[in-house]
Motif scaffolding. Structure first.
Motif, PDB file in Angstrom:
ATOM      1  N   GLN A 170       0.764  -1.197   0.087  1.00 29.61           N
ATOM      2  CA  GLN A 170      -0.154   0.030  -0.161  1.00 29.61           C
ATOM      3  C   GLN A 170       0.773   1.161   0.006  1.00 29.61           C
ATOM      4  N   LEU A 184      -3.253   9.648   4.084  1.00 28.12           N
ATOM      5  CA  LEU A 184      -4.199   9.228   2.970  1.00 28.12           C
ATOM      6  C   LEU A 184      -4.303   7.712   2.816  1.00 28.12           C
ATOM      7  N   ILE A 185      -3.232   7.108   2.920  1.00 25.26           N
ATOM      8  CA  ILE A 185      -3.276   5.815   2.514  1.00 25.26           C
ATOM      9  C   ILE A 185      -3.130   4.809   3.574  1.00 25.26           C
ATOM     10  N   PRO A 202      -5.847   5.655   7.274  1.00 26.06           N
ATOM     11  CA  PRO A 202      -7.279   5.415   7.306  1.00 26.06           C
ATOM     12  C   PRO A 202      -7.476   3.781   7.125  1.00 26.06           C
ATOM     13  N   GLN A 203      -6.591   3.217   6.616  1.00 24.76           N
ATOM     14  CA  GLN A 203      -6.844   1.560   6.715  1.00 24.76           C
ATOM     15  C   GLN A 203      -6.474   1.158   8.156  1.00 24.76           C
TER      16      GLN A 203
END
Ligand SMILES: Nc1ncnc2c1ncn2[C@@H]1O[C@H](COP(=O)(O)OP(=O)(O)OP(=O)(O)O)[C@@H](O)[C@H]1O
Ligand SMILES: [Mg+2]
Lengths: 244, 355
Positions: free
Chosen positions: B249, B266-267, B270-271
C-alpha cells in the motif's frame, strides 16, 4: 533517434550481503517496449523498482528522463514521478473507490482541481474499459478489473514510462487476456514500457527488445525473433528450454 | 441426468433445541438445572432491585419497612449524583456542557472528515460553560462532579488521547532514532505504571516541582495524566492496525509520487484505524472506567459522591445499592459503546476484504 528515457550504467545493488544487481547496463529509448525475462530471484523486480525509485542502490548511475536519481532531491523526485508502476498484487487502495484511486495522486501531487482530475481519470478508465466500475470499491471487482484499474491509476499521473512487474501473475487464467489486451493497446499508443512477465506470447508480439537476466546480470538483450530463435548465451538457451 | 434440486430441509426451533440443548441425557440435565439456577438468580435479583425496593426517602430509615434495595440513597442526592456540588442555579450550564460533549462524540455517528473538528470544539465548549469567566460567573472545578465528571474526563481524555496515540504509534515506527526512542520510552514507561500511582504523583509530587504560586488545578492535572496514560495504550492499539496494512500500500502510494506524510495520512492511517477499531474501542472503554480513579485525588466523581453518601450517618450500610448503581451506570455506557463499535466495524468491513 530520440533521447533515452532510462539510462542505467554499472548499477550494483545489495540486500545486506546479497549482491542482487551486478553491474547492470541498460538504455531504454522513448516509445521502446522492453520485456524483461529471467528465472525467479534473478533481480527483475529489483531492477524495475530501482528505476521507479522504490529501492535505493549502492553503485552506478540511473537516469530517468536525463535526471540522475542520486542527484539533487527535488529533481530526483520530479524524475521519479515520470515513471508509473503496476504491481503483481495490484495494490489498489481498498478504502477508496476506483475513481478515487485514480484521482488521489493527480489531486495531491499534480495539484489538479478535483473536477478536472475526475474527468481525466474517467478518460483513463475508459482506456482500460472499466468506466462502469468507477464508483465501486476494489474488493467488488474481479482480479482482471482490479489490475486494469491499477493501470488506469498509474496512467492518470501521465508517466513517460510504464513499469510492469508481473502484472498477470496473480490473475486467474481467464483474466490474463483482458489485462494483456490493455497493455498491448498501451504499447500501440506509443507508451514506453518495461514489462517483467512470463507471458511469452506477449513478449513475442509486443516487445521491441527482450532483456534476459540471470543472477543479477543482464545476460542477453535482443529483438524477440532473434532472442527466441537464435539465443547467443548458454544460460538463455537453458532458460528457454525450460519454459518453452 | 443430473440430480434435481430440492428445497433445503427447514430447521425448526424444536430441532435446534434438540440438537443444542438436549442432545444427550447429560446435556438435558445440565440444561434443566442451569435454567432453574439462572431463573432463580434473576428472580431474586428482580425482587431485590425492583419489586421489594424503596425508591424515595430522606434517610435509610425510610427503607426499613421493605426487604429490597434502598434506592433512596441515589434519588435523595440525585443532583449530586449527576453533577456533584455544582451550584443549583447554574445547572443549565451542566446541561449546555452536556450538549457540547454530545457534539464532541458526534464524529463517530457522522463519520465525515470535517466532523472530527467538532470533537475538540465540543470539549472546549463544555469546559467553557462549566468553568465560566466573562459573562458567566466562575465555578471552580472543586464544585464539579458526579456522573457528569466521569463523562467529561472520559470524553475529553478520548478526544485528546486518540490523536496523541496516533502520533506515538507513528513515532514508534519512525526512521529517526530520536523520535523512535522518545515514543518507545514514553509508551513503555507509562504502560508500566498503574494509573492510580500516576494520579497520585500528579497531585502530590508534581506541585513540589512547579514554582510557588503556580498551582495547576486538580482536575486539569487528572485530565493530563489520564490523557497521557490512555494515549500510550491507544498508541499500541493503533500500532496493531498499522502493522496490518500491507507494505504494498505505501509502495503503491510512493510509486504514484505521494510524499511520506501524505502516504501516511491518506493511505496507511485510514486503513490502520479501520482495522484497529476494536482495539481502540477497548481502550476507550478502559479509559471510561478508569475515570472512577480520580476519587483518590479527592475529585468527586460518581464514586466519590456515593462514597460521601455512605459516610453520612443517615445512609450508612447501603454499599450494595451504591455500588450496584455505579456498576449499572458504567455497564450501560460501556455496552452502548461496544454495540456502536460493532456497527462501525461492519460498516468498515465491507470495504476491507480484497486488496
Ligand atoms: N527486501 C529484500 N530483502 C532482502 N533480499 C531481497 C529483498 N527483495 C529481494 N531480495 C532478494 O533479491 C534477489 C532478487 O529478487 P527479485 O525480487 O528482484 O527477483 P525476481 O527476478 O523479481 O524474482 P521473481 O521472478 O521471483 O519475482 C532474490 O535473491 C531475493 O531473495
Ligand atoms: Mg519479482
Amino acid at each position: 533517434m530520440s533521447a533515452p528515457v532510462v539510462e542505467i550504467s554499472g548499477l550494483n545493488k545489495w540486500f545486506g550481503q546479497t549482491h542482487v544487481l551486478r553491474g547492470v547496463d541498460l538504455t531504454i529509448a522513448e516509445r521502446e517496449r522492453v520485456v524483461v525475462l529471467g528465472p525467479s530471484g534473478s533481480g527483475k523486480s529489483t531492477l524495475i523498482r530501482c528505476i521507479n525509485g522504490l529501492e535505493p542502490y549502492e553503485e552506478g548511475t540511473l537516469k530517468v528522463a536525463g535526471v540522475d536519481l542520486a542527484g539533487p532531491r527535488a529533481e530526483a523526485v520530479a524524475a521519479k514521478r515520470k515513471t508509473g508502476m503496476v504491481f503483481q498484487s495490484f495494490n489498489l487502495f481498498p478504502h477508496l473507490t476506483v475513481l478515487e484511486n485514480c484521482t488521489l495522486a493527480p489531486i495531491w501531487v499534480r495539484k489538479v482541481p478535483r473536477r478536472q482530475a475526475e474527468a481525466e481519470a474517467m478518460a483513463m478508465l475508459e482506456r482500460v474499459k472499466i468506466t462502469e466500475h468507477a464508483r465501486k470499491y476494489p474488493a467488488q471487482l474481479s482480479g482482471g478489473q482490479q489490475q486494469r484499474a491499477a493501470i488506469a491509476r498509474a496512467l492518470a499521473m501521465h508517466p513517460e514510462i510504464m513499469l510492469f512487474d508481473e502484472p498477470t501473475s496473480a490473475l486467474d487464467p481467464e483474466m490474463v487476456g483482458e489485462v494483456l489486451e490493455v497493455m498491448t493497446e498501451l504499447a500501440q499508443g506509443g507508451m514506453t514500457m518495461v514489462v517483467v512477465t512470463h507471458e511469452m506470447g506477449f513478449a513475442r508480439q509486443v516487445a521491441d527488445r527482450i532483456v534476459f537476466m540471470d543472477a543479477g546480470e543482464i545476460v542477453e538483450s535482443a529483438p524477440p525473433t532473434e532472442f527466441f530463435t537464435a539465443p547467443k548465451s548458454a544460460r538463455t538457451r537453458e532458460f528457454l528450454s525450460k519454459i518453452l | 441426468m443430473s440430480a434435481p434440486a430440492r428445497l433445503r430441509p427447514r430447521s425448526s426451533p424444536f430441532v435446534w433445541l434438540r440438537r443444542n440443548l438436549f442432545a444427550t441425557p447429560f446435556d438435558a440435565v445440565l440444561t434443566v438445572s442451569l435454567t432453574v439456577l439462572i431463573a432463580w438468580g434473576l428472580w431474586s435479583a428482580l425482587q431485590w432491585a425492583v419489586i421489594d425496593a424503596t425508591w424515595v426517602g430522606d434517610s435509610r430509615a425510610a427503607c426499613e419497612a421493605r426487604d429490597g434495595a434502598c434506592w433512596a440513597i441515589v434519588t435523595a442526592r440525585w443532583r449530586q449524583v449527576v453533577a456533584g456540588f455544582y451550584p443549583e442555579g447554574h445547572l443549565w450550564r451542566v446541561a449546555a456542557a452536556g450538549v457540547c460533549l454530545a457534539m464532541a462524540v458526534s464524529p463517530v455517528v457522522v463519520r465525515k472528515g470535517w466532523s472530527f473538528a467538532l470533537a475538540p470544539l465540543g470539549v472546549v465548549g463544555a469546559f467553557a460553560f462549566l468553568g465560566g469567566g466573562g459573562l458567566l460567573p466562575r465555578v471552580p472545578t472543586e464544585y464539579w462532579g458526579g456522573v457528569f465528571l466521569n463523562f467529561l474526563i472520559g470524553i475529553s481524555g478520548a478526544v485528546f488521547a486518540l490523536p496523541l496515540g496516533i502520533l506515538l504509534a507513528l513515532g514508534r515506527r519512525s526512521h529517526l532514532p530520536v523520535i523512535k526512542t522518545l515514543s518507545v520510552g514514553f509508551i513503555e514507561i507509562v504502560r508500566g505504571a498503574p494509573l492510580i500511582t500516576l494520579l497520585f504523583m500528579a497531585s502530590v509530587v508534581l506541585p513540589l516541582f512547579t514554582p510557588t504560586g503556580v498551582s495547576l488545578d486538580k482536575l486539569t492535572r487528572a485530565l493530563v495524566v489520564i490523557t497521557l496514560f490512555e494515549s500510550a495504550y491507544m498508541a499500541e492499539s493503533i500500532r496493531g492496525g498499522l502493522q496490518a496494512v500491507p507494505k504494498g500500500q505505501s509502495e503503491a502510494a510512493r510509486a504514484l509520487g505521494l510524499d511520506p506524510w501524505r502516504t501516511t495520512a491518506l493511505i496507511v492511517l485510514p486503513q490502520a484505524l479501520r482495522v484497529a477499531i476494536p482495539a481502540i474501542v477497548n481502550t476507550f472503554i478502559g479509559l471510561f472506567k478508569d475515570t472512577t480513579l480520580v476519587y483518590v485525588i479527592a475529585l468527586l466523581d460518581v464514586t466519590g459522591v456515593m462514597r460521601q453518601a455512605l459516610a453520612d450517618y443517615s445512609w450508612q450500610g447501603l454499599e450494595a445499592e451504591a455500588y450496584v448503581f455505579i456498576a449499572l451506570v458504567f455497564w450501560i455506557t460501556c455496552f452502548a459503546i461496544s454495540r456502536w463499535s460493532a456497527r462501525l466495524e461492519r460498516a468498515g468491513g465491507r470495504l476491507k476484504e480484497a486488496r
